[in-house]
Design an enzyme around this catalytic site. Structure first.
Site, PDB file in Angstrom:
ATOM      1  N   HIS A 177     -25.681 -55.972  16.491  1.00 16.38           N
ATOM      2  CA  HIS A 177     -24.955 -54.865  17.151  1.00 16.38           C
ATOM      3  C   HIS A 177     -25.934 -53.801  17.658  1.00 16.38           C
ATOM      4  CE1 HIS A 177     -21.392 -56.530  15.036  1.00 16.38           C
ATOM      5  NE2 HIS A 177     -22.241 -56.643  14.029  1.00 16.38           N
ATOM      6  N   SER A 222     -43.737 -44.555  39.732  1.00 15.65           N
ATOM      7  CA  SER A 222     -42.645 -43.969  40.499  1.00 15.65           C
ATOM      8  C   SER A 222     -43.237 -43.091  41.590  1.00 15.65           C
ATOM      9  CB  SER A 222     -41.768 -43.134  39.562  1.00 15.65           C
ATOM     10  OG  SER A 222     -41.075 -42.144  40.291  1.00 15.65           O
ATOM     11  N   LYS A 226     -44.312 -41.806  35.298  1.00 19.26           N
ATOM     12  CA  LYS A 226     -43.563 -43.032  35.022  1.00 19.26           C
ATOM     13  C   LYS A 226     -44.403 -44.310  35.076  1.00 19.26           C
ATOM     14  CE  LYS A 226     -39.565 -43.650  34.776  1.00 19.26           C
ATOM     15  NZ  LYS A 226     -38.372 -43.467  35.597  1.00 19.26           N
ATOM     16  N   GLU A 286     -37.166 -56.026  34.682  1.00 20.05           N
ATOM     17  CA  GLU A 286     -35.913 -55.698  35.375  1.00 20.05           C
ATOM     18  C   GLU A 286     -35.597 -56.731  36.458  1.00 20.05           C
ATOM     19  OE1 GLU A 286     -35.386 -51.000  35.564  1.00 20.05           O
ATOM     20  OE2 GLU A 286     -37.337 -51.648  36.238  1.00 20.05           O
TER      21      GLU A 286
END
Ligand code: ARG
Length: 503
Positions: A190, A311, A317, A324
């Protein structure tokens, strides 16, 4: 020049009086995408030529001329590739190969504006190469069996490439698992901290999935490795052909056994994309975990810079683009299998033109998995975990509560009761803001007389791991055995002796 060698001539124009609507004519073509079946079409046409030569349709000289002509056509994209490949000398991997492939395809399609599909293209080009003799090649065959054969060959090649890629990724994950030594991390259920596990145990979960993916694909390959040539348009060739000749020439196990099925069957393509769907799901889960674990919140790993991007807006970043994109691309694999299932389900026997729509999802799935398996192994090899941070996480959050309950079970307490007593101790510890290990024996005794001097040793990190001393569990000794078995398993991954396995 006779009629059929005219550049615009169709393979079927005899019966028609009216010219085709121009829009429709362009729209129904498959050459803009099926050009990539050129190697398969040449191989299948050569095999067919051998078969009809054995049936007396071609003399041995004619067969030789035909085979030479076909080989010359097969070489053309290579010639283009060398011309286009000016910058292909750089290391560039799959992306560059795909780019080159696209350029060659564009050149090939532009070079033959009249070709309707790959079969028509080869016939037109062969006519240029060897003259009217080329027109004998279509004796006793149909494009329906040709496309079924070409697609099988394409899928078979793609399965073989995928199996090799899987072995490389498997090996990279296994090496990480071996190098992880006794490093520990929390496991989650979970997405809540559950019990500590060895980092190696976590990584071996993925090699286990990949081994299944490997076997699924290898199994699909076994089932699809049969040759449709000789099936004709639907009812079987109109010549008594020895189909074994073509089947052997193409490395198939045997000819397919029903012409109606063979010309319209696309199970092999569906199964291939379904296998890739499952593999894609595994890739996506791995990608999702690494994306999470690389966040500051987890901090379990620092993404390798060679596989991350910055970024344009936020200077601090480092983004997990690889994982992804991997998660995103798995959706394309799933899409391909859905498209094929939808396409096939309503088709009456046998060939229907709808099947032409089944090519692009197969190509896309093959390209997608090739791209993924080009980046996943080096990315996996470059991963560096923050073992200190993982250990810290494994030591907080009462991950030893199950081990504590097990301790009481060994003292003769029924598990249900042990669970209750440890639950009470956890609540008490939560209120004090400490871990179970920090509770004194006196504190513990209020929840059960059975807590003894040996309790703290029984819930140490090492004991918590080692109490899972069961086959498939995370106890140090069991994981050591699992690592050895996983290493041994590599020997049964591709390239394997497919002849022998069919045996
Ligand atoms: N381009 C066609 C396809 O991909 C080849 C088979 C065409 N057969 C036919 N009867 N029109 O399906």
């Amino acid at each position: 020049m006779n009629d059929s060698s005219k550049s615009g001539s169709k393979m079927w124009s005899g019966r028609f009086r009216e010219p085709l609507d121009q829009q429709f004519e362009q729209w129904q073509r498959s050459f803009p995408f099926d050009w990539r079946l050129l190697p398969q079409e040449i191989a299948a046409s050569s095999a067919h030529a051998r078969m009809i030569a054995a049936a007396g349709i071609l003399t041995s000289t004619e067969l030789e001329t035909t085979l030479r002509g076909l080989a010359a056509i097969a070489k053309r994209p290579d010639a283009w590739a060398t011309r286009i490949s000016v910058d292909n000398s750089q290391p560039g991997g799959a992306a560059q190969a795909a780019q080159l492939n696209r350029q060659v395809g564009t050149a090939l399609v532009a070079s033959a504006p009249h070709a309707e599909d790959i079969h028509h293209y080869v016939e037109l080009e062969l006519t240029k190469e060897i003259g009217d003799l080329a027109l004998k090649l279509h004796t006793g065959r149909s494009r329906n069996e040709q496309i079924a054969t070409d697609m099988r060959l394409f899928v078979r090649d793609s399965i073989d490439a995928t199996l090799l890629g899987l072995r490389e990724w498997y090996t990279a994950l296994l090496k990480q698992a071996e190098d992880a030594g006794d490093a520990v991390m929390p496991s989650y259920t979970h997405l809540q901290r559950a019990e500590p596990v060895l980092v190696a145990h976590w990584l071996l979960a993925y090699t286990t999935m990949i081994a299944r993916d490997h076997d699924r694909l290898a199994d699909a390959r076994e089932r699809m490795n049969f040759c449709p040539l000789g099936s004709g348009a639907v009812a079987g060739a109109t010549l008594t052909l020895n189909r074994k000749i073509a089947s052997d020439a193409l490395g198939f196990y045997a000819p397919t056994n029903n012409s109606m099925d063979a010309t319209s069957d696309r199970d092999f393509a569906l199964e291939f994309t379904q296998c890739l769907t499952t593999l894609g799901i595994h890739i996506s889960r791995f990608a999702e975990e690494l994306t999470l674990y690389s966040t500051a919140e987890f901090g379990f790993l620092d993404l390798p810079e060679a596989f991350a991007t910055g970024s344009s807006a936020m200077p601090q970043k480092k983004n997990p683009d690889l994982t992804e994109l991997a998660r995103g691309k798995s959706g394309r694999l799933l899409g391909a299998s859905n498209t094929l299932a939808m396409l096939i389900k309503g088709l009456p026997l046998a060939y229907n033109k709808d099947l032409q729509e089944g090519q692009e999802p197969v190509f896309d799935a093959a390209d997608t998995i090739a791209g993924l398996l080009a980046v996943l192994p080096p990315f996996t090899r470059a991963l560096r975990f923050n073992h200190a941070r993982m250990k810290q996480a494994a030591e907080s959050g009462y991950l030893n509560a199950m081990a504590a309950a097990t301790y009481l079970v060994h003292k003769g307490i029924p598990f249900r009761k042990a669970h209750e007593k440890v639950g009470n101790a956890v609540r008490f510890a939560l209120e004090k803001g400490v871990e179970l290990n920090a509770l004194s024996l006196a504190d513990l005794k209020q929840f059960g007389e059975e807590f003894g001097d040996d309790f703290h040793a029984a819930i140490s990190l090492q004991s918590t791991l080692d109490c899972h001393d069961v086959f498939g569990g995370t106890a140090t000794a069991r994981v050591k055995e699992a690592l050895a078995a996983a290493r041994e398993r590599i020997n049964s991954l591709a390239p394997w002796d497919s002849e022998a396995s069919h045996g």
